[in-house]
Design a protein around this motif. Structure first.
Motif, PDB file in Angstrom:
ATOM      1  N   ASP A 111      84.683  61.638  53.554  1.00  0.00           N
ATOM      2  CA  ASP A 111      85.658  61.117  52.605  1.00  0.00           C
ATOM      3  C   ASP A 111      85.156  59.865  51.901  1.00  0.00           C
ATOM      4  O   ASP A 111      84.205  59.209  52.342  1.00  0.00           O
ATOM      5  CB  ASP A 111      86.979  60.804  53.321  1.00  0.00           C
ATOM      6  CG  ASP A 111      87.793  62.041  53.622  1.00  0.00           C
ATOM      7  OD1 ASP A 111      88.078  62.797  52.682  1.00  0.00           O
ATOM      8  OD2 ASP A 111      88.128  62.255  54.805  1.00  0.00           O
ATOM      9  N   LEU A 122      83.476  53.675  50.970  1.00  0.00           N
ATOM     10  CA  LEU A 122      84.526  52.851  50.379  1.00  0.00           C
ATOM     11  C   LEU A 122      84.150  52.435  48.963  1.00  0.00           C
ATOM     12  O   LEU A 122      83.044  51.949  48.722  1.00  0.00           O
ATOM     13  CB  LEU A 122      84.745  51.606  51.247  1.00  0.00           C
ATOM     14  CG  LEU A 122      85.646  50.493  50.704  1.00  0.00           C
ATOM     15  CD1 LEU A 122      87.059  51.004  50.475  1.00  0.00           C
ATOM     16  CD2 LEU A 122      85.659  49.304  51.679  1.00  0.00           C
ATOM     17  N   ASN A 170      92.287  50.726  57.599  1.00  0.00           N
ATOM     18  CA  ASN A 170      92.081  51.923  56.797  1.00  0.00           C
ATOM     19  C   ASN A 170      90.806  51.868  55.965  1.00  0.00           C
ATOM     20  O   ASN A 170      90.233  52.912  55.645  1.00  0.00           O
ATOM     21  CB  ASN A 170      93.270  52.154  55.858  1.00  0.00           C
ATOM     22  CG  ASN A 170      94.419  52.882  56.539  1.00  0.00           C
ATOM     23  OD1 ASN A 170      95.119  52.299  57.349  1.00  0.00           O
ATOM     24  ND2 ASN A 170      94.595  54.154  56.207  1.00  0.00           N
ATOM     25  N   LEU A 171      90.359  50.662  55.616  1.00  0.00           N
ATOM     26  CA  LEU A 171      89.206  50.546  54.727  1.00  0.00           C
ATOM     27  C   LEU A 171      87.978  49.984  55.447  1.00  0.00           C
ATOM     28  O   LEU A 171      86.958  50.661  55.571  1.00  0.00           O
ATOM     29  CB  LEU A 171      89.559  49.659  53.525  1.00  0.00           C
ATOM     30  CG  LEU A 171      90.717  50.140  52.648  1.00  0.00           C
ATOM     31  CD1 LEU A 171      91.022  49.106  51.575  1.00  0.00           C
ATOM     32  CD2 LEU A 171      90.418  51.491  52.020  1.00  0.00           C
ATOM     33  N   VAL A 224      90.540  59.783  49.324  1.00  0.00           N
ATOM     34  CA  VAL A 224      91.649  59.191  50.076  1.00  0.00           C
ATOM     35  C   VAL A 224      92.099  57.913  49.379  1.00  0.00           C
ATOM     36  O   VAL A 224      91.274  57.055  49.042  1.00  0.00           O
ATOM     37  CB  VAL A 224      91.237  58.866  51.530  1.00  0.00           C
ATOM     38  CG1 VAL A 224      92.404  58.246  52.290  1.00  0.00           C
ATOM     39  CG2 VAL A 224      90.749  60.114  52.247  1.00  0.00           C
ATOM     40  N   ASN A 271      87.151  56.468  50.573  1.00  0.00           N
ATOM     41  CA  ASN A 271      88.363  55.661  50.447  1.00  0.00           C
ATOM     42  C   ASN A 271      88.331  54.863  49.151  1.00  0.00           C
ATOM     43  O   ASN A 271      87.286  54.304  48.788  1.00  0.00           O
ATOM     44  CB  ASN A 271      88.474  54.676  51.614  1.00  0.00           C
ATOM     45  CG  ASN A 271      89.344  55.180  52.747  1.00  0.00           C
ATOM     46  OD1 ASN A 271      90.380  55.786  52.522  1.00  0.00           O
ATOM     47  ND2 ASN A 271      88.925  54.908  53.976  1.00  0.00           N
ATOM     48  N   ILE A 321      90.686  61.752  58.518  1.00  0.00           N
ATOM     49  CA  ILE A 321      89.714  61.064  57.657  1.00  0.00           C
ATOM     50  C   ILE A 321      88.360  61.048  58.354  1.00  0.00           C
ATOM     51  O   ILE A 321      88.267  60.724  59.542  1.00  0.00           O
ATOM     52  CB  ILE A 321      90.185  59.626  57.359  1.00  0.00           C
ATOM     53  CG1 ILE A 321      91.530  59.659  56.620  1.00  0.00           C
ATOM     54  CG2 ILE A 321      89.146  58.874  56.531  1.00  0.00           C
ATOM     55  CD1 ILE A 321      92.168  58.290  56.445  1.00  0.00           C
TER      56      ILE A 321
END
Length: 216
Positions: A22, A50, A38-39, A72, A24, A18
Protein backbone atom coordinates in the motif's frame (compact mmCIF):
# COMPACT_ATOMS: atom_id res chain seq x y z
CA UNK A 1 7.14 2.85 25.07
CA UNK A 2 8.41 1.68 21.68
CA UNK A 3 6.81 -1.75 22.08
CA UNK A 4 3.44 -0.16 22.79
CA UNK A 5 3.67 2.08 19.73
CA UNK A 6 4.63 -0.89 17.55
CA UNK A 7 1.77 -2.94 19.01
CA UNK A 8 -0.67 -0.23 17.98
CA UNK A 9 0.80 -0.22 14.47
CA UNK A 10 0.40 -4.01 14.27
CA UNK A 11 -3.21 -3.82 15.48
CA UNK A 12 -4.01 -1.17 12.87
CA UNK A 13 -2.39 -2.93 9.93
CA UNK A 14 -3.92 -6.30 10.82
CA UNK A 15 -7.40 -4.85 11.35
CA UNK A 16 -7.45 -2.65 8.25
CA UNK A 17 -5.56 -5.02 5.95
CA UNK A 18 -2.75 -2.53 5.30
CA UNK A 19 0.52 -3.96 3.98
CA UNK A 20 3.79 -2.96 2.32
CA UNK A 21 1.95 -3.11 -1.02
CA UNK A 22 0.00 0.00 0.00
CA UNK A 23 0.77 3.70 -0.23
CA UNK A 24 -0.51 5.89 2.61
CA UNK A 25 -1.40 9.49 1.83
CA UNK A 26 -0.37 11.64 4.80
CA UNK A 27 -2.30 14.79 5.58
CA UNK A 28 -3.17 14.21 9.26
CA UNK A 29 -0.56 15.46 11.77
CA UNK A 30 2.15 12.90 12.50
CA UNK A 31 2.49 14.40 15.98
CA UNK A 32 -1.02 13.11 16.79
CA UNK A 33 -1.38 9.45 17.76
CA UNK A 34 -3.65 8.83 14.75
CA UNK A 35 -1.03 10.04 12.30
CA UNK A 36 1.89 8.60 14.24
CA UNK A 37 0.56 5.03 14.16
CA UNK A 38 -1.21 5.04 10.79
CA UNK A 39 1.59 6.83 8.93
CA UNK A 40 4.97 6.97 10.65
CA UNK A 41 5.05 3.73 12.63
CA UNK A 42 3.47 1.84 9.73
CA UNK A 43 6.31 3.08 7.53
CA UNK A 44 9.03 2.13 10.04
CA UNK A 45 7.56 -1.10 11.40
CA UNK A 46 5.70 -2.51 8.39
CA UNK A 47 7.31 -0.82 5.38
CA UNK A 48 4.07 0.87 4.29
CA UNK A 49 5.08 3.59 1.81
CA UNK A 50 4.07 7.15 2.62
CA UNK A 51 3.37 10.23 0.51
CA UNK A 52 3.27 13.39 2.65
CA UNK A 53 1.23 16.42 1.62
CA UNK A 54 2.29 19.92 2.65
CA UNK A 55 -1.04 21.48 1.64
CA UNK A 56 -4.26 20.98 3.61
CA UNK A 57 -6.55 22.80 1.17
CA UNK A 58 -9.17 20.21 0.15
CA UNK A 59 -8.64 20.64 -3.59
CA UNK A 60 -4.88 20.19 -3.16
CA UNK A 61 -5.45 17.13 -0.96
CA UNK A 62 -7.65 15.33 -3.48
CA UNK A 63 -5.33 16.29 -6.35
CA UNK A 64 -2.45 14.84 -4.30
CA UNK A 65 -4.39 11.63 -3.71
CA UNK A 66 -4.89 11.24 -7.44
CA UNK A 67 -1.33 12.21 -8.45
CA UNK A 68 0.37 9.97 -5.87
CA UNK A 69 -1.88 7.01 -6.71
CA UNK A 70 -2.28 6.42 -2.98
CA UNK A 71 -4.21 3.32 -1.96
CA UNK A 72 -4.98 4.30 1.66
CA UNK A 73 -6.22 7.65 2.95
CA UNK A 74 -6.34 8.13 6.74
CA UNK A 75 -8.55 11.22 6.85
CA UNK A 76 -11.05 13.12 8.96
CA UNK A 77 -14.62 14.33 8.35
CA UNK A 78 -13.26 17.85 7.78
CA UNK A 79 -11.72 16.58 4.51
CA UNK A 80 -14.45 14.24 3.33
CA UNK A 81 -17.18 16.88 3.53
CA UNK A 82 -15.56 19.35 1.08
CA UNK A 83 -14.60 16.46 -1.23
CA UNK A 84 -18.34 15.77 -1.60
CA UNK A 85 -19.02 19.40 -2.49
CA UNK A 86 -16.36 19.71 -5.22
CA UNK A 87 -17.14 20.19 -8.89
CA UNK A 88 -15.34 17.78 -11.22
CA UNK A 89 -13.00 16.11 -8.71
CA UNK A 90 -10.30 13.85 -10.17
CA UNK A 91 -11.03 10.11 -10.32
CA UNK A 92 -9.36 7.99 -7.64
CA UNK A 93 -9.02 4.54 -9.22
CA UNK A 94 -6.14 3.43 -6.97
CA UNK A 95 -7.73 4.44 -3.67
CA UNK A 96 -9.07 1.31 -1.97
CA UNK A 97 -9.37 2.29 1.70
CA UNK A 98 -10.76 5.51 3.20
CA UNK A 99 -10.50 5.91 6.98
CA UNK A 100 -12.09 8.59 9.14
CA UNK A 101 -11.14 9.44 12.73
CA UNK A 102 -10.70 12.45 14.99
CA UNK A 103 -14.41 13.34 15.07
CA UNK A 104 -17.75 11.58 14.46
CA UNK A 105 -18.41 10.94 10.77
CA UNK A 106 -21.86 12.24 9.77
CA UNK A 107 -23.97 9.62 8.01
CA UNK A 108 -24.84 12.20 5.35
CA UNK A 109 -21.16 12.75 4.53
CA UNK A 110 -20.50 9.02 4.21
CA UNK A 111 -23.50 8.61 1.89
CA UNK A 112 -22.54 11.61 -0.27
CA UNK A 113 -18.95 10.37 -0.58
CA UNK A 114 -20.13 6.90 -1.59
CA UNK A 115 -22.39 8.34 -4.27
CA UNK A 116 -19.73 10.67 -5.66
CA UNK A 117 -16.61 8.48 -5.52
CA UNK A 118 -17.96 4.95 -5.18
CA UNK A 119 -15.94 4.40 -2.00
CA UNK A 120 -16.96 3.57 1.56
CA UNK A 121 -15.55 5.50 4.53
CA UNK A 122 -14.55 3.33 7.50
CA UNK A 123 -14.82 5.00 10.90
CA UNK A 124 -11.91 4.48 13.28
CA UNK A 125 -11.99 5.19 17.01
CA UNK A 126 -8.91 5.50 19.20
CA UNK A 127 -7.15 7.53 21.88
CA UNK A 128 -3.64 8.77 22.57
CA UNK A 129 -3.49 6.62 25.71
CA UNK A 130 -4.00 3.31 23.93
CA UNK A 131 -4.00 3.81 20.15
CA UNK A 132 -6.75 2.15 18.10
CA UNK A 133 -9.85 0.89 19.91
CA UNK A 134 -12.60 0.18 17.36
CA UNK A 135 -12.99 0.06 13.59
CA UNK A 136 -16.00 -0.22 11.29
CA UNK A 137 -15.12 -3.07 8.96
CA UNK A 138 -18.48 -3.12 7.16
CA UNK A 139 -19.96 0.36 6.90
CA UNK A 140 -23.50 0.97 8.15
CA UNK A 141 -25.65 4.16 8.07
CA UNK A 142 -25.76 4.36 11.87
CA UNK A 143 -24.85 7.66 13.61
CA UNK A 144 -21.90 7.35 15.97
CA UNK A 145 -21.05 3.78 14.97
CA UNK A 146 -17.37 2.94 15.60
CA UNK A 147 -17.60 -0.80 15.01
CA UNK A 148 -15.98 -3.76 16.69
CA UNK A 149 -12.78 -3.98 18.71
CA UNK A 150 -9.53 -3.80 16.77
CA UNK A 151 -7.38 -6.89 16.35
CA UNK A 152 -5.34 -7.30 19.53
CA UNK A 153 -7.82 -5.24 21.57
CA UNK A 154 -10.31 -6.48 24.16
CA UNK A 155 -13.25 -4.33 25.29
CA UNK A 156 -15.72 -4.65 28.13
CA UNK A 157 -18.48 -2.41 29.44
CA UNK A 158 -17.72 -0.89 32.83
CA UNK A 159 -21.43 -1.14 33.71
CA UNK A 160 -23.13 -3.80 31.54
CA UNK A 161 -26.45 -3.19 33.31
CA UNK A 162 -27.01 0.19 31.63
CA UNK A 163 -27.52 0.99 27.96
CA UNK A 164 -24.74 3.60 27.76
CA UNK A 165 -21.52 2.80 29.60
CA UNK A 166 -17.85 3.58 29.81
CA UNK A 167 -15.58 0.84 28.46
CA UNK A 168 -12.34 -0.78 29.56
CA UNK A 169 -9.74 -1.12 26.82
CA UNK A 170 -7.09 -3.84 27.12
CA UNK A 171 -4.25 -4.27 24.63
CA UNK A 172 -0.46 -4.36 24.37
CA UNK A 173 -0.65 -0.78 23.09
CA UNK A 174 -2.08 0.71 26.31
CA UNK A 175 0.33 3.21 27.86
CA UNK A 176 1.90 2.70 31.29
CA UNK A 177 0.15 5.68 32.87
CA UNK A 178 -0.10 9.44 33.13
CA UNK A 179 2.85 11.63 34.08
CA UNK A 180 3.50 13.45 36.34
CA UNK A 181 0.16 12.80 38.07
CA UNK A 182 -0.96 9.14 37.75
CA UNK A 183 -4.63 8.17 37.47
CA UNK A 184 -4.50 4.42 37.93
CA UNK A 185 -8.29 4.04 37.92
CA UNK A 186 -8.26 5.47 34.38
CA UNK A 187 -4.92 4.39 32.88
CA UNK A 188 -2.55 1.72 34.12
CA UNK A 189 -1.80 -2.00 34.35
CA UNK A 190 -2.68 -2.51 30.69
CA UNK A 191 -6.15 -0.94 30.98
CA UNK A 192 -7.52 2.39 29.74
CA UNK A 193 -11.00 3.81 30.41
CA UNK A 194 -11.92 6.56 27.90
CA UNK A 195 -14.38 9.32 28.81
CA UNK A 196 -16.79 8.37 26.01
CA UNK A 197 -20.08 6.62 26.68
CA UNK A 198 -20.68 3.71 24.32
CA UNK A 199 -23.64 1.53 23.47
CA UNK A 200 -23.02 -2.08 22.46
CA UNK A 201 -25.16 -3.03 19.45
CA UNK A 202 -25.38 -5.95 17.03
CA UNK A 203 -23.34 -3.86 14.56
CA UNK A 204 -20.62 -2.99 17.06
CA UNK A 205 -20.09 -0.15 19.48
CA UNK A 206 -21.69 3.28 19.06
CA UNK A 207 -20.56 6.49 20.75
CA UNK A 208 -23.54 8.19 22.37
CA UNK A 209 -21.91 10.89 24.51
CA UNK A 210 -19.32 11.73 27.13
CA UNK A 211 -19.27 10.94 30.82
CA UNK A 212 -19.06 14.70 31.47
CA UNK A 213 -22.55 14.99 29.94
CA UNK A 214 -23.91 13.26 33.05
CA UNK A 215 -22.41 15.81 35.45
CA UNK A 216 -24.78 18.60 36.45
Amino acid sequence: RSEQLLADCENICETMGISDRDLNFGIIPISHSYGFSNLLTSLIGRGVSLALSGDRIPRAVIDGLAASRATVFPGMPVFYQPFCEMNEPPPLPDLRLCISAGAPLPVETAQAFREKFGREIHSFYGASECGGICYVRETQPIPGLVGEAMSGVTLELVDPEVSNSLIRVRSRAVADGYFPVPEEDKLGHGIFVPDDLLEKTARGYRIVGRSSDLIN
